[in-house]
Design an enzyme around this catalytic site. Structure first.
Site, PDB file in Angstrom:
ATOM      1  N   SER A  11       3.064  -2.101  10.161  1.00 45.30           N
ATOM      2  CA  SER A  11       4.589  -2.073  10.573  1.00 45.30           C
ATOM      3  C   SER A  11       5.195  -3.240  10.382  1.00 45.30           C
ATOM      4  O   SER A  11       5.935  -3.844  10.781  1.00 45.30           O
ATOM      5  CB  SER A  11       4.719  -1.633  12.099  1.00 45.30           C
ATOM      6  OG  SER A  11       4.260  -0.307  12.295  1.00 45.30           O
TER       7      SER A  11
ATOM      8  N   GLY B   6       2.052   2.435  10.764  1.00 47.93           N
ATOM      9  CA  GLY B   6       3.086   3.512  10.585  1.00 47.93           C
ATOM     10  C   GLY B   6       3.508   3.869  11.723  1.00 47.93           C
ATOM     11  O   GLY B   6       4.247   4.771  11.814  1.00 47.93           O
TER      12      GLY B   6
ATOM     13  N   ASN C 291       0.998  -1.127  -0.151  1.00 50.40           N
ATOM     14  CA  ASN C 291       0.047   0.052   0.107  1.00 50.40           C
ATOM     15  C   ASN C 291       0.949   1.124   0.029  1.00 50.40           C
ATOM     16  O   ASN C 291       1.393   1.588   1.027  1.00 50.40           O
ATOM     17  CB  ASN C 291      -0.961  -0.066   1.374  1.00 50.40           C
ATOM     18  CG  ASN C 291      -1.736   1.261   1.273  1.00 50.40           C
ATOM     19  OD1 ASN C 291      -1.767   1.927   0.466  1.00 50.40           O
ATOM     20  ND2 ASN C 291      -2.462   1.304   2.280  1.00 50.40           N
TER      21      ASN C 291
HETATM   22  P1  PGA Z   1       2.617   0.301   7.732  1.00 52.94           P
HETATM   23  O1  PGA Z   1       1.079   0.342   6.936  1.00 52.94           O
HETATM   24  O2  PGA Z   1       3.174  -1.012   6.962  1.00 52.94           O
HETATM   25  O3  PGA Z   1       3.237   1.497   6.988  1.00 52.94           O
HETATM   26  O4  PGA Z   1       2.160   0.134   9.044  1.00 52.94           O
HETATM   27  C1  PGA Z   1       0.261  -0.467   6.669  1.00 52.94           C
HETATM   28  C2  PGA Z   1      -1.082  -0.062   6.003  1.00 52.94           C
HETATM   29  O5  PGA Z   1      -1.479   1.022   6.380  1.00 52.94           O
HETATM   30  O6  PGA Z   1      -1.634  -0.961   5.235  1.00 52.94           O
END
Ligand code: PGA
Length: 313
Positions: free
Chosen positions: A280, A240, A80
């Site tokens: 994450s 995130g 994503n």
């Molecule tokens: P992240 O985002 O891997 O940066 O935590 C995952 C997501 O929002 O699908």
């Protein structure tokens, strides 16, 4: 499969443990023992999507007979890209993905920003499918700023991410709105990555299952079939933040969601539907998460953008 009630397991769920985000080249060395064997002369990028998910000598645990729609029981990895990238950076990422060796039994889907969908579709290998990050609730028309399912299909998208926490909690989309979007997308032949997940305060209040089940119900009430749906459990506190759910925390919710599907939709849908984890995920934690019985893939944000993440020196 043991019956799961929202109160019994919710009370056992622990709050997240912080882990240091570690997006760096050092991942490569941590994973050296997990690499698949490939020629030393071959320095083409080895993507996070493939090699990190497999232990060299033994395949990933056999999926519990998961057979998703279209005969695919494959591990699913979605990248994503969110609202990130430029023409140049995306061109570089696509080029790396094109030269990467992907394992045959992993479905890989990337979700670029809308404005780069065409660029990615025209330059990315067909081996990797393309997802949008959102779609309009119905047929296109006078809806300023929206992108219709018909337009996404026209661009070559096969998937759409719906119910992402950033759309729920930043933009304010509610369960019913998201459910209707999912139903419309499916009706037009777009597959759906249906996101669910609890906020930190909801987890701390023991409401993780209640929240996830309510979000699942909104999808279930709207969609006529789960054949083209992948469920993404993404605890909001893990997105995130670098605070990944532990494999146990993720597994507890995944098995509960599968049990919910069994009780509220059907045993067949429960066993066929892939339930992927997001929040994450990176090269340091993905292989432990992937070993969990009910984790059938990942939705990856930040780490899916890092060019070095795909390359093992
Ligand atoms: P992240 O985002 O891997 O940066 O935590 C995952 C997501 O929002 O699908």
């Amino acid at each position: 499969m043991a019956a799961v009630t929202s109160t019994s397991l919710a009370s056992q769920l622990s709050t997240p443990k912080a882990t240091t985000p570690s997006y760096s080249y050092s991942h490569a060395t941590q994973f050296s023992g997990l690499r698949r064997s490939f020629s030393n002369l071959d320095h083409s990028p080895q993507p996070f999507f493939s090699s990190n998910l497999r232990i060299s000598s033994s395949p990933r645990k056999p999926c519990r007979g998961i057979v998703a729609m279209a005969g695919s029981g494959k591990f699913f990895v979605g990248g994503n890209w969110k609202c990130n990238g430029t023409k140049d950076s995306i061109s570089k990422l696509v080029s790396d993905l094109n030269s990467a060796k992907l394992e045959a039994d992993v479905d890989v889907v990337v979700a670029p920003p809308f404005v780069y969908l065409d660029q990615v579709k025209n330059s990315l290998t067909d081996r990797i499918e393309i997802s949008a990050q959102n779609s309009w609730i119905g047929k296109g028309g006078a809806f300023t700023g929206e992108i219709s399912v018909e337009q996404l299909k026209d661009t070559g998208c096969n998937w759409v991410i719906l119910g992402h926490s950033e759309r729920r909690h930043v933009i304010g989309e509610d369960d019913q709105f998201i459910g209707k979007k999912a139903a419309y997308a499916l009706s037009q032949g777009l597959k759906v990555i249906a996101c669910i997940g609890e906020l930190l305060q909801e987890r701390e209040a023991g409401k993780t299952f209640d929240v996830c089940f309510q979000q699942m119900k909104a999808f279930a009430d709207a969609v006529p079939s789960w054949d083209d749906v992948v469920v993404a459990y993404e605890p909001v506190w893990a997105i995130g933040t670098g605070k990944v759910a532990t494999p146990q925390q993720a597994q507890e919710v995944h098995i509960a969601v599968r049990d919910w599907l069994k009780k509220n939709v059907s045993a067949e849908v429960a066993s066929k539907t892939r339930i992927i984890y997001g929040g994450s995920v990176n090269g340091s934690n993905c292989s432990e998460l992937a070993k969990q019985e009910d984790i059938d893939g990942f939705l990856v944000g930040g780490a899916s953008l890092k060019v070095y993440f795909y390359c093992w020196a």
